[in-house]
Write a protein that holds these residues in place. Sequence first.
Motif, mmCIF file in Angstrom:
data_model
loop_
_atom_site.group_PDB
_atom_site.id
_atom_site.type_symbol
_atom_site.label_atom_id
_atom_site.label_comp_id
_atom_site.label_asym_id
_atom_site.label_seq_id
_atom_site.Cartn_x
_atom_site.Cartn_y
_atom_site.Cartn_z
ATOM 1 N N GLU A 53 0.844 -1.193 0.000
ATOM 2 C CA GLU A 53 0.000 0.000 0.000
ATOM 3 C C GLU A 53 0.884 1.250 0.000
ATOM 4 O O GLU A 53 1.975 1.239 0.588
ATOM 5 C CB GLU A 53 -0.919 0.011 1.228
ATOM 6 N N PRO A 54 0.444 2.337 -0.659
ATOM 7 C CA PRO A 54 1.255 3.564 -0.708
ATOM 8 C C PRO A 54 1.427 4.199 0.671
ATOM 9 O O PRO A 54 0.477 4.242 1.463
ATOM 10 C CB PRO A 54 0.462 4.483 -1.642
ATOM 11 N N ASN A 55 2.639 4.657 0.946
ATOM 12 C CA ASN A 55 2.933 5.326 2.215
ATOM 13 C C ASN A 55 2.586 6.807 2.063
ATOM 14 O O ASN A 55 3.426 7.633 1.704
ATOM 15 C CB ASN A 55 4.408 5.152 2.572
ATOM 16 N N ILE A 56 1.333 7.122 2.342
ATOM 17 C CA ILE A 56 0.893 8.502 2.126
ATOM 18 C C ILE A 56 1.413 9.449 3.215
ATOM 19 O O ILE A 56 1.412 10.661 3.023
ATOM 20 C CB ILE A 56 -0.651 8.597 2.026
ATOM 21 N N ASP A 57 1.850 8.907 4.353
ATOM 22 C CA ASP A 57 2.457 9.761 5.379
ATOM 23 C C ASP A 57 3.720 10.420 4.827
ATOM 24 O O ASP A 57 3.949 11.619 5.036
ATOM 25 C CB ASP A 57 2.803 8.939 6.624
ATOM 26 N N MET A 58 4.540 9.643 4.113
ATOM 27 C CA MET A 58 5.753 10.193 3.523
ATOM 28 C C MET A 58 5.416 11.232 2.459
ATOM 29 O O MET A 58 6.063 12.282 2.353
ATOM 30 C CB MET A 58 6.617 9.080 2.920
ATOM 31 N N ALA A 59 4.391 10.959 1.669
ATOM 32 C CA ALA A 59 3.964 11.903 0.637
ATOM 33 C C ALA A 59 3.453 13.199 1.273
ATOM 34 O O ALA A 59 3.733 14.298 0.770
ATOM 35 C CB ALA A 59 2.879 11.276 -0.231
ATOM 36 N N ALA A 60 2.720 13.072 2.378
ATOM 37 C CA ALA A 60 2.183 14.251 3.068
ATOM 38 C C ALA A 60 3.317 15.122 3.606
ATOM 39 O O ALA A 60 3.298 16.351 3.466
ATOM 40 C CB ALA A 60 1.264 13.819 4.207
ATOM 41 N N LYS A 61 4.316 14.484 4.232
ATOM 42 C CA LYS A 61 5.460 15.239 4.749
ATOM 43 C C LYS A 61 6.227 15.917 3.616
ATOM 44 O O LYS A 61 6.722 17.040 3.767
ATOM 45 C CB LYS A 61 6.390 14.315 5.536
ATOM 46 N N THR A 62 6.300 15.220 2.473
ATOM 47 C CA THR A 62 7.003 15.791 1.320
ATOM 48 C C THR A 62 6.300 17.052 0.818
ATOM 49 O O THR A 62 6.958 18.059 0.509
ATOM 50 C CB THR A 62 7.083 14.756 0.183
#
Length: 267
Positions: free
Chosen positions: A230-239
Amino acid sequence: MLGKIIQLVKRSDLIIEVLDAREPSLTRSKKIEQIVIKNDKKLLLVLNKGDLVPLWVLKSWKYYFKEEENRESVYVSSTSHLGTKKLRDTMKALLRGNKGVVAFIGYPKTGKSSIINALKGRHSAQTSAYPLEYGYTKSIQLFKIDNKIYAWDTPGIIPPDGNELEKIIRGYNVDLLEDPVKPAIELINRIIKASRESLKQAYGVDFTDPYDLLVKIALKRGWVYKSDKEPNIDMAAKTIIRDYHEGKITYYTLPPNLYRDDKSSSV
């Protein structure tokens, strides 16, 4: 932190509040401005990161501050060293040719230190250290801007406050967020209202909604959980939040006396 800012205000003749040119309203601290006014100090607003918004938007904010608030402002880009001379000239004018000490204050990530470094240049010189008042043992330096103007070489950092969106725009440490997704989605929604295209250009993907953008950023960069892919959207959000502060997302907001139309929303 607030106590240190109050001390800087009291020991200075001119206070320069550094704002993000994309979000001048949300990166102002009315609390600090009241302290400046209470101590009868001059205040100058500096819209930094001016290279990220159109010139007409910068001029619109400058006009608004002058006409609606009778407040002087200057727009600059510290990274490009643009507007530095105008800033120096405005500082001299506000000090009316007299000797004075300047303090730079503002929320994190607005570029206070970059402006200080730009003003230092090759010709500035450090002076002796001046200890702060009781309760602060660390000394800070004054540096010479010209023959009459000195500035503290350490900016006064205003602790990020407000709601979740305001906190991240005001430079709250993204690594301290328990759930970065929610404020990131709020930031994305705010940027979409200004310029959806800026997000498409920044990340090279099209998207249907903020959550979809986070998913596509994660998948494009290979940020997936090993267990279930599953995509790690936490990392995307921080980015997203970090990229905003690093100036990788270009959009703008308008002063209250102007209204955006569809044509003016793209950058």
